[in-house]
Write a protein that holds these residues in place. Structure first.
Motif, PDB file in Angstrom:
ATOM      1  N   PHE A 207       0.861  -1.189   0.000  1.00  0.00           N
ATOM      2  CA  PHE A 207       0.000   0.000   0.000  1.00  0.00           C
ATOM      3  C   PHE A 207       0.897   1.240   0.000  1.00  0.00           C
ATOM      4  O   PHE A 207       2.109   1.145   0.216  1.00  0.00           O
ATOM      5  CB  PHE A 207      -0.963   0.009   1.192  1.00  0.00           C
ATOM      6  CG  PHE A 207      -0.307  -0.072   2.550  1.00  0.00           C
ATOM      7  CD1 PHE A 207       0.252   1.046   3.160  1.00  0.00           C
ATOM      8  CD2 PHE A 207      -0.252  -1.287   3.239  1.00  0.00           C
ATOM      9  CE1 PHE A 207       0.840   0.971   4.409  1.00  0.00           C
ATOM     10  CE2 PHE A 207       0.332  -1.375   4.496  1.00  0.00           C
ATOM     11  CZ  PHE A 207       0.887  -0.241   5.082  1.00  0.00           C
ATOM     12  N   ASP A 208       0.304   2.382  -0.266  1.00  0.00           N
ATOM     13  CA  ASP A 208       1.048   3.643  -0.272  1.00  0.00           C
ATOM     14  C   ASP A 208       1.178   4.137   1.165  1.00  0.00           C
ATOM     15  O   ASP A 208       0.173   4.464   1.812  1.00  0.00           O
ATOM     16  CB  ASP A 208       0.331   4.691  -1.122  1.00  0.00           C
ATOM     17  CG  ASP A 208       0.329   4.335  -2.601  1.00  0.00           C
ATOM     18  OD1 ASP A 208       1.294   3.686  -3.052  1.00  0.00           O
ATOM     19  OD2 ASP A 208      -0.637   4.694  -3.297  1.00  0.00           O
ATOM     20  N   SER A 209       2.404   4.184   1.661  1.00  0.00           N
ATOM     21  CA  SER A 209       2.632   4.582   3.051  1.00  0.00           C
ATOM     22  C   SER A 209       2.680   6.102   3.193  1.00  0.00           C
ATOM     23  O   SER A 209       3.219   6.806   2.340  1.00  0.00           O
ATOM     24  CB  SER A 209       3.939   3.978   3.558  1.00  0.00           C
ATOM     25  OG  SER A 209       4.232   4.449   4.863  1.00  0.00           O
ATOM     26  N   LEU A 210       2.149   6.585   4.310  1.00  0.00           N
ATOM     27  CA  LEU A 210       2.192   8.007   4.638  1.00  0.00           C
ATOM     28  C   LEU A 210       3.288   8.331   5.641  1.00  0.00           C
ATOM     29  O   LEU A 210       3.498   9.505   5.968  1.00  0.00           O
ATOM     30  CB  LEU A 210       0.842   8.457   5.233  1.00  0.00           C
ATOM     31  CG  LEU A 210      -0.421   8.202   4.397  1.00  0.00           C
ATOM     32  CD1 LEU A 210      -1.647   8.717   5.147  1.00  0.00           C
ATOM     33  CD2 LEU A 210      -0.308   8.862   3.038  1.00  0.00           C
TER      34      LEU A 210
ATOM     35  N   ASP B 290      -3.533   7.970  10.541  1.00  0.00           N
ATOM     36  CA  ASP B 290      -3.822   8.377   9.161  1.00  0.00           C
ATOM     37  C   ASP B 290      -3.413   7.298   8.172  1.00  0.00           C
ATOM     38  O   ASP B 290      -4.124   7.029   7.190  1.00  0.00           O
ATOM     39  CB  ASP B 290      -3.087   9.683   8.832  1.00  0.00           C
ATOM     40  CG  ASP B 290      -3.675  10.893   9.537  1.00  0.00           C
ATOM     41  OD1 ASP B 290      -4.837  10.817   9.974  1.00  0.00           O
ATOM     42  OD2 ASP B 290      -2.969  11.916   9.660  1.00  0.00           O
ATOM     43  N   GLU B 291      -2.271   6.659   8.436  1.00  0.00           N
ATOM     44  CA  GLU B 291      -1.814   5.589   7.544  1.00  0.00           C
ATOM     45  C   GLU B 291      -2.794   4.413   7.552  1.00  0.00           C
ATOM     46  O   GLU B 291      -3.137   3.863   6.499  1.00  0.00           O
ATOM     47  CB  GLU B 291      -0.419   5.112   7.956  1.00  0.00           C
ATOM     48  CG  GLU B 291      -0.018   3.797   7.323  1.00  0.00           C
ATOM     49  CD  GLU B 291       1.367   3.832   6.716  1.00  0.00           C
ATOM     50  OE1 GLU B 291       2.109   2.892   6.954  1.00  0.00           O
ATOM     51  OE2 GLU B 291       1.687   4.783   5.998  1.00  0.00           O
TER      52      GLU B 291
ATOM     53  N   ILE C  19      -6.001   4.402   8.298  1.00  0.00           N
ATOM     54  CA  ILE C  19      -7.265   4.758   7.647  1.00  0.00           C
ATOM     55  C   ILE C  19      -7.095   4.805   6.135  1.00  0.00           C
ATOM     56  O   ILE C  19      -7.954   4.322   5.380  1.00  0.00           O
ATOM     57  CB  ILE C  19      -7.772   6.107   8.192  1.00  0.00           C
ATOM     58  CG1 ILE C  19      -8.137   5.969   9.677  1.00  0.00           C
ATOM     59  CG2 ILE C  19      -8.965   6.600   7.391  1.00  0.00           C
ATOM     60  CD1 ILE C  19      -8.470   7.282  10.363  1.00  0.00           C
ATOM     61  N   ALA C  20      -5.964   5.373   5.675  1.00  0.00           N
ATOM     62  CA  ALA C  20      -5.732   5.472   4.235  1.00  0.00           C
ATOM     63  C   ALA C  20      -5.529   4.103   3.603  1.00  0.00           C
ATOM     64  O   ALA C  20      -5.966   3.854   2.472  1.00  0.00           O
ATOM     65  CB  ALA C  20      -4.515   6.365   3.969  1.00  0.00           C
ATOM     66  N   ALA C  21      -4.857   3.183   4.324  1.00  0.00           N
ATOM     67  CA  ALA C  21      -4.567   1.857   3.776  1.00  0.00           C
ATOM     68  C   ALA C  21      -5.750   0.906   3.883  1.00  0.00           C
ATOM     69  O   ALA C  21      -5.778  -0.131   3.202  1.00  0.00           O
ATOM     70  CB  ALA C  21      -3.360   1.252   4.492  1.00  0.00           C
TER      71      ALA C  21
ATOM     72  N   THR D 193      -7.437  -0.599   0.778  1.00  0.00           N
ATOM     73  CA  THR D 193      -6.556  -1.547   0.093  1.00  0.00           C
ATOM     74  C   THR D 193      -6.578  -2.889   0.808  1.00  0.00           C
ATOM     75  O   THR D 193      -6.622  -3.959   0.168  1.00  0.00           O
ATOM     76  CB  THR D 193      -5.119  -1.004   0.048  1.00  0.00           C
ATOM     77  OG1 THR D 193      -5.096   0.225  -0.677  1.00  0.00           O
ATOM     78  CG2 THR D 193      -4.172  -1.999  -0.603  1.00  0.00           C
TER      79      THR D 193
ATOM     80  N   TRP E 170     -13.336   6.542  13.504  1.00  0.00           N
ATOM     81  CA  TRP E 170     -12.976   5.433  12.610  1.00  0.00           C
ATOM     82  C   TRP E 170     -13.459   4.103  13.172  1.00  0.00           C
ATOM     83  O   TRP E 170     -13.989   3.254  12.449  1.00  0.00           O
ATOM     84  CB  TRP E 170     -11.462   5.422  12.388  1.00  0.00           C
ATOM     85  CG  TRP E 170     -10.988   4.370  11.430  1.00  0.00           C
ATOM     86  CD1 TRP E 170     -11.454   4.127  10.177  1.00  0.00           C
ATOM     87  CD2 TRP E 170      -9.944   3.418  11.659  1.00  0.00           C
ATOM     88  NE1 TRP E 170     -10.760   3.080   9.593  1.00  0.00           N
ATOM     89  CE2 TRP E 170      -9.821   2.634  10.486  1.00  0.00           C
ATOM     90  CE3 TRP E 170      -9.087   3.167  12.724  1.00  0.00           C
ATOM     91  CZ2 TRP E 170      -8.893   1.608  10.364  1.00  0.00           C
ATOM     92  CZ3 TRP E 170      -8.152   2.154  12.605  1.00  0.00           C
ATOM     93  CH2 TRP E 170      -8.064   1.376  11.433  1.00  0.00           C
TER      94      TRP E 170
END
Length: 396
Positions: free
Chosen positions: A66-69, A90-91, A93-95, A98, A171
């Motif tokens: 996944f795209d890491s923050l 944040d990472e 939640i964003a991942a 995926t 979340w």
């Protein structure tokens, strides 16, 4: 030599999903456990930021990228602790989309996760399977909030702390979970501690949900002999990957221990140009990176920032330390090494040539105690113990 136990022939292979954290110091502690689970015939998937997939692939696990923050390289973490915690949230939640795309149609039998892999317990609820934390750091104990109130209360009640809690709670609710975020993250339902019990504060007050399996050094790293030990006592100096922009300190080490009996091996990372350190005495080696386990296998003393990875590896090899903490949990780690008699705690603002030289000589005297603790650590944990524990969560 690493001796592996065999699994019972009737034990069916599992799909085990590891939710990792995209930082080398969070990946290395459990890599050997992942590799052992693969060796036992389990199908292991490992979710991690694509930039560090190459660290995981040699284990045989299939990477779910996944795209890491998370900050990388020279990028800085927030100084505020709650703001830094929010980056992990944040990472997660964003991942999460995926991860659900990867696992909704390929549900795991068991989830493993690093302390920064916040999505795993939420996925565990989603799929109705155990989520087991593999903790490379201290775990909370009964009375933790009271004992650390002077640190935790200001952090949790700060504007950034309240924002973190509110975002986390929202979340969790979005995923059908009604829980206080601080309790949710502080006391995981299942936890395997990769920290030696001797390093755990208030180990007698740790909840029964935590099982101490101890450090699990990666056999591949143990076998790495790309570095050759010089003749003479080795003094190893490393401030890890996050706190290594310390050219003045490295110069002080060179001035203090150059042209002495010590064979000084320094790992300085990428952020310091070796040229700024000047000409090196013949007994000093400077490297961007060294195979740390190979160096520790030969070291007499380890000068360290007291990150948990380095602390546990020093204990595994029975190497006394001079602990010079730089941030976060390192102050507590340094104090614990001092308390158990395997290290000398030297505050960074007190480092001089004289104090550093004296600390190293004091550490030499701790060698027998460090060897004793190291033998105990190796006898009561390791890769097989950890892999057995992982399998037991499904068998139950």
């Amino acid at each position: 030599m690493v001796v592996h136990r065999s699994r019972p022939a009737e034990a069916a292979p599992l799909h085990i999903a590891m939710i990792g954290t995209t930082a080398p110091s969070h990946i290395y502690p459990s890599l050997s456990v992942i590799a052992e689970l693969v060796r036992r015939g389990h199908r292991v998937t490992y979710a991690v930021g694509e930039s560090l997939a190459s660290l995981v692939e040699p284990t045989g696990a299939r990477v779910v990228p996944f795209d890491s923050l998370l900050p990388r390289g020279e990028e800085s973490w927030p100084d505020d602790p709650a703001a830094a915690m929010h980056v992990f949230l944040d990472e997660a939640i964003a991942a999460f989309p995926t991860l659900t795309t990867a696992y909704d149609d390929d549900r795991p039998d068991l989830l493993l996760y690093d302390i920064g892999g916040l999505a795993a317990p939420v996925l565990g609820v989603r799929y109705g399977v155990p989520a087991v934390q593999l903790s490379p750091a201290y775990v909370a104990w009964n009375g933790y909030e009271d004992d650390l109130a002077d640190v935790l209360t200001p952090m949790r009640t700060s504007a950034t702390g309240v924002a973190y809690r509110d975002a986390y709670a929202e979340w969790l609710r979005d995923n059908g979970i009604e829980a206080d975020p601080w309790d949710w993250i502080t006391y995981p339902e299942h936890c395997l501690s990769l920290v030696p019990r001797t390093m755990q504060p208030h180990a007698d007050r740790v909840r029964e949900s935590v099982r101490f399996v101890g450090p699990c050094p990666d056999p591949t790293r143990l076998a790495d002999r790309s570095w050759t030990a010089p003749a003479g006592p080795v003094l190893y100096v490393s401030f890890g990957t996050g706190y290594n922009d310390r050219p003045d300190f490295y110069r002080l080490c060179i001035e203090t221990f150059g042209h002495t009996r010590w064979q000084v091996v320094m790992s300085i990372g990428r952020r310091v140009d070796p040229a700024v350190l000047g000409s090196l005495p013949p007994n000093v080696q400077v490297h961007e990176h060294v195979p740390q386990l190979a160096v520790l296998a030969s070291a007499r003393v380890f000068v360290t920032h007291a990150g948990m990875g380095g602390c546990t590896e020093s204990l595994w090899f029975g190497v006394p330390t001079v602990a010079i903490p730089q941030g976060v949990d390192q102050f507590a780690n340094a104090a614990m090494l001092d308390e158990i008699g395997t290290g000398v705690h030297l505050p960074f603002d007190e480092v001089t040539a004289e104090s550093l030289r004296a600390a190293v000589e004091r550490a030499v005297d701790l060698g027998p105690r460090a060897a004793e603790v190291g033998a105990d650590v190796r006898a009561h944990g390791g890769v097989d113990v950890a892999a057995d524990a992982v399998e037991s969560f499904v068998r139950r």
